[in-house]
Enzyme design. Sequence first.
Site, PDB file in Angstrom:
ATOM      1  N   ASP A 237      -4.531  82.583  -1.937  1.00 14.40           N
ATOM      2  CA  ASP A 237      -4.875  83.331  -0.736  1.00 14.40           C
ATOM      3  C   ASP A 237      -6.385  83.515  -0.597  1.00 14.40           C
ATOM      4  OD1 ASP A 237      -2.278  84.709   0.684  1.00 14.40           O
ATOM      5  OD2 ASP A 237      -1.940  84.207  -1.419  1.00 14.40           O
ATOM      6  N   ASN A 247      -3.702  85.213  -5.679  1.00 12.15           N
ATOM      7  CA  ASN A 247      -2.448  84.632  -5.191  1.00 12.15           C
ATOM      8  C   ASN A 247      -1.351  85.685  -5.362  1.00 12.15           C
ATOM      9  OD1 ASN A 247      -1.056  82.321  -4.055  1.00 12.15           O
ATOM     10  ND2 ASN A 247      -0.024  82.101  -6.018  1.00 12.15           N
TER      11      ASN A 247
END
Length: 346
Positions: A237, A247
Amino acid sequence: MRTIEWTPEGVVLLDQRKLPRREEYHLCRTYQEVAEAIRGMIIRGAPAIGVAAAMGIALGVRQSPAASLDTLKAEFRGICDTLAATRPTGVNLFWAIGRMRLLFDDLVERRADLSAIRARLVEEAQKIKEEDIAANRALGDYGVALVPAGKTVMTICNAGALATAGYGTALGVIRSAIREGKNVDVLALETRPFLQGARLTAWELQRDHIPTTLITDNMAGHFLHSGRIGCVVVGADRIAANGDVANKIGTYTVAVLAKENGVPFYVAAPLSTVDLNIPSGDAIPIEERPAAEVIEIQGVPIAPAGIAVSNPAFDVTPNSYVSAIITERGVARPPYTESLRELKQR
């Protein structure tokens, strides 16, 4: 499958809250509805959220009643701020908003007429979507060489077509490996508390007839120790300049277990996920999600009423656990402060 689509009526999203039981599409007719869809997890996954934000901006500007540039400029700021306030961790959201802002500012500086601005923003949003699909296919191809033939690939959360505009990041690597005859299968962690692995990854891979076994998150160590796993591939992310990776929560645990058992741990993400403005993972904001996601499953309580809950949606894996970062321009290896910057500047 269509994760996200621009239509004359608005932005159409595959409602990921309903999967795997029902495949339903959700129409967002306003930018506010796009923002709520991002916040409410109708659409999720950092690249997909970025595309949705771009389309939300284009939708808001297209629907604006503004009759002057000055009025449209004020409304544009509000549209961007609304979308930026949805989810704080994934940087693709802010990357896409920044790209749309740069285009808007350039058009305003050149005194483009309002109809031209509206048309160009719609065009740019659709371009961002197509570029994301192309990036995923390219990084998938770069990742093929890292996947051992005839072994099992472990993954957590969903970093597939559902998390992007199409094809996927981590699952894109797996798809490309299978296309090249690597004969791999997948071990998917269920990914508590929102069950993206069980609900989304398993559904997506099953549709593609890719051999997949679903396990609970706390089984990861057992299987990593077994010798069955050839590598772990996950999405991201936000990736800091030093290679620290934000993440889905639980990723850090898997990375530590992978290193302990000598299993390579790879991150697959487009360069729009790399944030060179963040020096390390310590500066990455971590979203706290509602308590209901932990104490309920599909609306059914699984914990005593009134229990205290903490629900961080993401964790940060230090770069020392990351074997390589796979991008659409090549594979970055340590030291990441150098390799990531070089790939971004290509």
